[in-house]
Design an enzyme around this catalytic site. Structure first.
Site, PDB file in Angstrom:
ATOM      1  CE  LYS A 173     -14.241  31.006 -29.994  1.00  0.00           C
ATOM      2  NZ  LYS A 173     -15.013  30.442 -30.926  1.00  0.00           N
ATOM      3  CD  GLN A 195     -16.214  27.271 -31.352  1.00  0.00           C
ATOM      4  OE1 GLN A 195     -16.682  28.389 -30.994  1.00  0.00           O
ATOM      5  NE2 GLN A 195     -15.320  26.848 -31.729  1.00  0.00           N
ATOM      6  CG  ASP A 206     -17.739  34.036 -35.073  1.00  0.00           C
ATOM      7  OD1 ASP A 206     -16.689  34.558 -34.734  1.00  0.00           O
ATOM      8  OD2 ASP A 206     -18.012  32.899 -34.868  1.00  0.00           O
TER       9      ASP A 206
END
Ligand code: GUN
Length: 287
Positions: free
Chosen positions: A50, A94, A117
Protein backbone atom coordinates in the site's frame (compact mmCIF):
# COMPACT_ATOMS: atom_id res chain seq x y z
CA UNK A 1 -11.87 -19.65 -24.30
CA UNK A 2 -11.88 -18.34 -20.76
CA UNK A 3 -11.38 -14.59 -20.47
CA UNK A 4 -8.83 -13.28 -17.97
CA UNK A 5 -10.05 -10.27 -16.01
CA UNK A 6 -6.78 -8.41 -15.86
CA UNK A 7 -6.87 -6.33 -12.69
CA UNK A 8 -3.19 -5.52 -12.86
CA UNK A 9 -3.42 -3.61 -16.14
CA UNK A 10 -6.61 -1.77 -15.16
CA UNK A 11 -5.08 -0.81 -11.81
CA UNK A 12 -1.99 0.54 -13.57
CA UNK A 13 -4.21 2.82 -15.67
CA UNK A 14 -6.09 4.05 -12.58
CA UNK A 15 -2.84 4.64 -10.70
CA UNK A 16 -1.44 6.62 -13.64
CA UNK A 17 -4.55 8.81 -13.59
CA UNK A 18 -4.14 9.41 -9.85
CA UNK A 19 -0.47 10.21 -10.28
CA UNK A 20 -1.41 12.84 -12.89
CA UNK A 21 -4.01 14.32 -10.50
CA UNK A 22 -1.45 14.52 -7.68
CA UNK A 23 1.15 16.10 -9.99
CA UNK A 24 -1.01 19.19 -10.56
CA UNK A 25 -1.78 19.78 -6.87
CA UNK A 26 -0.15 23.05 -5.89
CA UNK A 27 -0.82 23.05 -2.14
CA UNK A 28 -0.13 20.19 0.26
CA UNK A 29 -0.10 16.65 -1.17
CA UNK A 30 -2.49 13.90 -0.01
CA UNK A 31 -1.25 11.75 2.87
CA UNK A 32 -2.22 8.30 4.10
CA UNK A 33 -1.57 7.05 7.64
CA UNK A 34 -1.46 3.29 8.12
CA UNK A 35 -1.63 1.72 11.57
CA UNK A 36 -0.32 -1.79 11.97
CA UNK A 37 -0.41 -3.56 15.32
CA UNK A 38 1.90 -6.51 16.00
CA UNK A 39 4.12 -8.57 13.74
CA UNK A 40 1.77 -10.42 11.38
CA UNK A 41 3.87 -11.11 8.28
CA UNK A 42 1.00 -11.08 5.78
CA UNK A 43 -0.21 -7.74 7.17
CA UNK A 44 3.30 -6.32 6.89
CA UNK A 45 3.43 -7.33 3.22
CA UNK A 46 0.01 -5.77 2.51
CA UNK A 47 1.04 -2.55 4.24
CA UNK A 48 4.33 -2.41 2.35
CA UNK A 49 2.44 -2.77 -0.95
CA UNK A 50 0.00 0.00 0.00
CA UNK A 51 2.79 2.42 0.91
CA UNK A 52 4.71 1.53 -2.27
CA UNK A 53 1.61 2.33 -4.36
CA UNK A 54 1.30 5.70 -2.59
CA UNK A 55 4.93 6.51 -3.27
CA UNK A 56 4.58 5.61 -6.96
CA UNK A 57 1.84 8.27 -7.18
CA UNK A 58 3.78 10.83 -5.11
CA UNK A 59 1.31 10.43 -2.26
CA UNK A 60 2.75 10.55 1.26
CA UNK A 61 2.35 7.35 3.21
CA UNK A 62 3.32 6.98 6.85
CA UNK A 63 3.24 3.73 8.78
CA UNK A 64 2.66 3.65 12.52
CA UNK A 65 3.85 0.26 13.81
CA UNK A 66 2.40 -0.37 17.24
CA UNK A 67 3.44 -3.14 19.63
CA UNK A 68 1.23 -6.24 19.81
CA UNK A 69 0.77 -5.57 23.54
CA UNK A 70 -0.67 -2.07 23.09
CA UNK A 71 -3.97 -1.32 24.86
CA UNK A 72 -7.17 -0.42 23.03
CA UNK A 73 -7.16 3.02 24.65
CA UNK A 74 -3.65 3.69 23.36
CA UNK A 75 -4.57 2.70 19.79
CA UNK A 76 -7.68 4.89 19.92
CA UNK A 77 -5.59 7.78 21.31
CA UNK A 78 -3.26 7.40 18.32
CA UNK A 79 -6.23 7.48 15.95
CA UNK A 80 -7.64 10.59 17.69
CA UNK A 81 -4.29 12.27 17.20
CA UNK A 82 -4.35 11.42 13.47
CA UNK A 83 -8.01 12.51 13.26
CA UNK A 84 -6.89 15.96 14.44
CA UNK A 85 -3.79 16.15 12.25
CA UNK A 86 -4.60 18.36 9.25
CA UNK A 87 -1.77 16.87 7.19
CA UNK A 88 -3.43 13.42 7.21
CA UNK A 89 -6.25 12.62 4.76
CA UNK A 90 -6.85 8.94 5.31
CA UNK A 91 -6.39 6.54 8.23
CA UNK A 92 -6.19 2.82 7.57
CA UNK A 93 -5.99 0.31 10.41
CA UNK A 94 -4.62 -2.90 8.96
CA UNK A 95 -6.71 -5.91 9.98
CA UNK A 96 -6.76 -8.32 11.68
CA UNK A 97 -5.89 -6.74 15.02
CA UNK A 98 -4.59 -8.81 17.95
CA UNK A 99 -7.45 -10.57 19.76
CA UNK A 100 -7.36 -8.39 22.91
CA UNK A 101 -8.35 -5.31 20.86
CA UNK A 102 -11.96 -4.62 19.91
CA UNK A 103 -11.65 -4.06 16.15
CA UNK A 104 -15.02 -2.34 15.89
CA UNK A 105 -14.19 0.17 18.64
CA UNK A 106 -10.85 0.89 16.99
CA UNK A 107 -12.22 1.24 13.44
CA UNK A 108 -15.19 3.34 14.56
CA UNK A 109 -12.88 5.88 16.20
CA UNK A 110 -11.69 6.99 12.73
CA UNK A 111 -13.28 10.32 11.77
CA UNK A 112 -15.65 9.90 8.81
CA UNK A 113 -13.71 12.17 6.42
CA UNK A 114 -10.59 10.03 6.90
CA UNK A 115 -12.25 6.61 6.63
CA UNK A 116 -10.29 5.65 3.55
CA UNK A 117 -11.14 1.95 4.00
CA UNK A 118 -14.90 2.61 4.26
CA UNK A 119 -15.14 0.33 7.28
CA UNK A 120 -16.59 2.63 9.97
CA UNK A 121 -20.15 2.12 11.18
CA UNK A 122 -21.14 5.39 9.47
CA UNK A 123 -19.95 4.32 6.02
CA UNK A 124 -21.29 0.79 6.55
CA UNK A 125 -24.68 2.34 7.48
CA UNK A 126 -24.63 4.56 4.43
CA UNK A 127 -24.01 1.53 2.23
CA UNK A 128 -26.85 -0.35 3.93
CA UNK A 129 -29.17 2.55 3.13
CA UNK A 130 -27.98 2.74 -0.48
CA UNK A 131 -26.50 6.21 0.12
CA UNK A 132 -24.17 7.09 -2.78
CA UNK A 133 -22.00 9.10 -0.35
CA UNK A 134 -20.79 5.85 1.25
CA UNK A 135 -17.04 5.35 1.04
CA UNK A 136 -16.82 1.77 -0.23
CA UNK A 137 -14.34 -0.73 1.22
CA UNK A 138 -11.43 -0.93 -1.24
CA UNK A 139 -11.82 -4.59 -2.22
CA UNK A 140 -15.54 -4.14 -2.84
CA UNK A 141 -14.94 -1.04 -4.93
CA UNK A 142 -12.18 -2.88 -6.82
CA UNK A 143 -14.48 -5.78 -7.70
CA UNK A 144 -17.14 -3.34 -8.91
CA UNK A 145 -14.57 -1.49 -11.03
CA UNK A 146 -13.46 -4.79 -12.60
CA UNK A 147 -17.05 -5.84 -13.39
CA UNK A 148 -17.76 -2.40 -14.86
CA UNK A 149 -14.57 -2.34 -16.92
CA UNK A 150 -15.46 -5.65 -18.58
CA UNK A 151 -19.13 -4.60 -18.89
CA UNK A 152 -20.28 -7.62 -16.92
CA UNK A 153 -24.01 -7.23 -16.18
CA UNK A 154 -25.08 -7.02 -12.52
CA UNK A 155 -28.82 -6.29 -12.67
CA UNK A 156 -30.90 -9.48 -12.27
CA UNK A 157 -27.81 -11.67 -12.05
CA UNK A 158 -27.51 -14.42 -9.46
CA UNK A 159 -24.36 -13.61 -7.54
CA UNK A 160 -22.91 -15.90 -4.87
CA UNK A 161 -20.36 -14.41 -2.50
CA UNK A 162 -18.40 -16.95 -0.48
CA UNK A 163 -17.32 -14.70 2.38
CA UNK A 164 -19.28 -13.04 5.16
CA UNK A 165 -16.72 -10.57 6.53
CA UNK A 166 -17.21 -6.85 7.19
CA UNK A 167 -14.42 -6.09 4.68
CA UNK A 168 -15.63 -8.13 1.70
CA UNK A 169 -18.73 -10.34 1.86
CA UNK A 170 -21.25 -8.21 3.71
CA UNK A 171 -20.52 -4.86 2.01
CA UNK A 172 -20.21 -6.51 -1.43
CA UNK A 173 -23.55 -8.21 -0.86
CA UNK A 174 -25.19 -4.91 0.05
CA UNK A 175 -23.67 -3.06 -2.89
CA UNK A 176 -24.71 -5.66 -5.46
CA UNK A 177 -28.18 -5.94 -3.89
CA UNK A 178 -28.54 -2.15 -4.15
CA UNK A 179 -27.58 -2.47 -7.82
CA UNK A 180 -30.33 -4.99 -8.58
CA UNK A 181 -28.53 -8.34 -8.34
CA UNK A 182 -29.93 -11.34 -6.48
CA UNK A 183 -27.23 -12.06 -3.95
CA UNK A 184 -26.41 -15.04 -1.75
CA UNK A 185 -23.82 -14.32 0.93
CA UNK A 186 -22.49 -17.69 2.06
CA UNK A 187 -19.27 -18.88 3.65
CA UNK A 188 -16.92 -21.81 3.87
CA UNK A 189 -19.09 -23.60 6.46
CA UNK A 190 -22.32 -23.20 4.47
CA UNK A 191 -24.23 -26.46 4.20
CA UNK A 192 -24.33 -27.64 0.57
CA UNK A 193 -22.26 -24.78 -0.82
CA UNK A 194 -22.65 -26.21 -4.34
CA UNK A 195 -26.40 -25.47 -4.19
CA UNK A 196 -25.54 -21.76 -4.19
CA UNK A 197 -22.56 -21.86 -6.56
CA UNK A 198 -24.42 -23.91 -9.21
CA UNK A 199 -27.08 -21.21 -9.49
CA UNK A 200 -24.60 -18.35 -9.75
CA UNK A 201 -23.91 -16.22 -12.84
CA UNK A 202 -21.07 -14.62 -10.88
CA UNK A 203 -19.13 -16.14 -7.97
CA UNK A 204 -16.93 -14.02 -5.68
CA UNK A 205 -14.81 -16.17 -3.41
CA UNK A 206 -12.62 -15.15 -0.47
CA UNK A 207 -12.31 -18.11 1.85
CA UNK A 208 -8.61 -18.89 2.12
CA UNK A 209 -9.45 -22.50 1.17
CA UNK A 210 -7.73 -23.51 -2.05
CA UNK A 211 -10.02 -25.44 -4.41
CA UNK A 212 -13.12 -24.62 -2.37
CA UNK A 213 -15.20 -25.25 -5.49
CA UNK A 214 -14.49 -27.08 -8.74
CA UNK A 215 -16.00 -27.08 -12.24
CA UNK A 216 -18.67 -29.63 -11.28
CA UNK A 217 -20.07 -27.15 -8.76
CA UNK A 218 -20.62 -24.22 -11.12
CA UNK A 219 -22.67 -23.66 -14.24
CA UNK A 220 -21.01 -23.26 -17.65
CA UNK A 221 -20.31 -19.62 -18.46
CA UNK A 222 -19.94 -18.54 -14.84
CA UNK A 223 -17.79 -15.49 -14.06
CA UNK A 224 -15.38 -16.04 -11.19
CA UNK A 225 -13.94 -13.27 -9.05
CA UNK A 226 -11.24 -14.80 -6.90
CA UNK A 227 -10.50 -12.50 -3.99
CA UNK A 228 -8.29 -14.84 -1.96
CA UNK A 229 -4.53 -14.97 -1.58
CA UNK A 230 -3.34 -18.40 -0.47
CA UNK A 231 0.17 -19.83 -0.33
CA UNK A 232 0.52 -23.35 -1.70
CA UNK A 233 3.08 -26.05 -1.16
CA UNK A 234 6.71 -25.84 -0.13
CA UNK A 235 7.46 -23.07 -2.61
CA UNK A 236 4.56 -21.06 -1.17
CA UNK A 237 3.16 -20.41 -4.63
CA UNK A 238 0.58 -17.60 -4.59
CA UNK A 239 -2.86 -18.97 -5.54
CA UNK A 240 -6.47 -17.97 -4.98
CA UNK A 241 -9.47 -20.05 -3.87
CA UNK A 242 -10.10 -21.43 -7.34
CA UNK A 243 -7.93 -23.79 -9.30
CA UNK A 244 -7.72 -22.06 -12.67
CA UNK A 245 -6.93 -25.31 -14.54
CA UNK A 246 -10.18 -26.99 -13.46
CA UNK A 247 -12.28 -23.99 -14.54
CA UNK A 248 -10.74 -23.12 -17.86
CA UNK A 249 -13.20 -25.12 -19.96
CA UNK A 250 -16.23 -24.17 -17.84
CA UNK A 251 -16.05 -20.55 -16.70
CA UNK A 252 -16.48 -17.63 -19.11
CA UNK A 253 -14.10 -15.37 -17.20
CA UNK A 254 -11.88 -15.40 -14.12
CA UNK A 255 -9.62 -13.06 -12.19
CA UNK A 256 -6.06 -14.37 -11.91
CA UNK A 257 -4.25 -14.61 -8.58
CA UNK A 258 -1.97 -12.72 -8.43
CA UNK A 259 -2.90 -9.87 -10.78
CA UNK A 260 -6.69 -9.74 -10.38
CA UNK A 261 -8.50 -8.24 -7.41
CA UNK A 262 -5.32 -7.49 -5.39
CA UNK A 263 -3.99 -4.60 -7.52
CA UNK A 264 -7.53 -3.25 -7.92
CA UNK A 265 -7.90 -3.07 -4.13
CA UNK A 266 -4.79 -0.93 -3.86
CA UNK A 267 -5.85 1.33 -6.75
CA UNK A 268 -9.20 1.87 -5.00
CA UNK A 269 -7.40 2.75 -1.77
CA UNK A 270 -5.68 5.54 -3.69
CA UNK A 271 -9.01 6.63 -5.22
CA UNK A 272 -10.63 6.70 -1.79
CA UNK A 273 -7.68 8.65 -0.42
CA UNK A 274 -8.10 11.26 -3.16
CA UNK A 275 -11.81 11.52 -2.28
CA UNK A 276 -10.93 11.99 1.42
CA UNK A 277 -8.32 14.58 0.42
CA UNK A 278 -10.99 16.58 -1.41
CA UNK A 279 -13.16 16.51 1.72
CA UNK A 280 -10.32 17.42 4.07
CA UNK A 281 -8.83 20.15 1.94
CA UNK A 282 -12.14 21.97 2.31
CA UNK A 283 -11.44 21.88 6.04
CA UNK A 284 -14.96 20.84 6.72
CA UNK A 285 -14.29 17.97 9.05
CA UNK A 286 -17.49 16.51 10.53
CA UNK A 287 -17.98 13.30 12.41
N1 GUN B 1 -6.70 -6.79 5.88
C1 GUN B 1 -6.94 -7.50 4.76
N2 GUN B 1 -7.56 -6.72 3.84
C2 GUN B 1 -7.72 -5.51 4.41
C3 GUN B 1 -8.31 -4.28 3.96
O1 GUN B 1 -8.81 -4.16 2.84
N3 GUN B 1 -8.28 -3.26 4.85
C4 GUN B 1 -7.75 -3.39 6.08
N4 GUN B 1 -7.77 -2.32 6.89
N5 GUN B 1 -7.20 -4.50 6.53
C5 GUN B 1 -7.19 -5.56 5.69
Amino acid sequence: MIKILDGKTIAQKINAKIKAQVAIITNRKPKLAVIIVGEDLASQTYVRNKIKACQECDIDGQVFSLAATITEKEVINKIEQLNNDNSIDGILVQLPLPKHLNSLAVINSIVINKDVDGLTNINAGRLLQGDKQAMLPCTVKGILALLNYYQIPIVSQNITIINDSNIVGKPLGLLLTNMGATVSVVHKLTKNLAFYTKEADIICSATGVYNIINNKQVKPGVIIIDVAINYQGKEKKVVGDIDFATMKNTAAAITPVPGGVGPMTIAMLLENLMACYQLNIKKNIKK
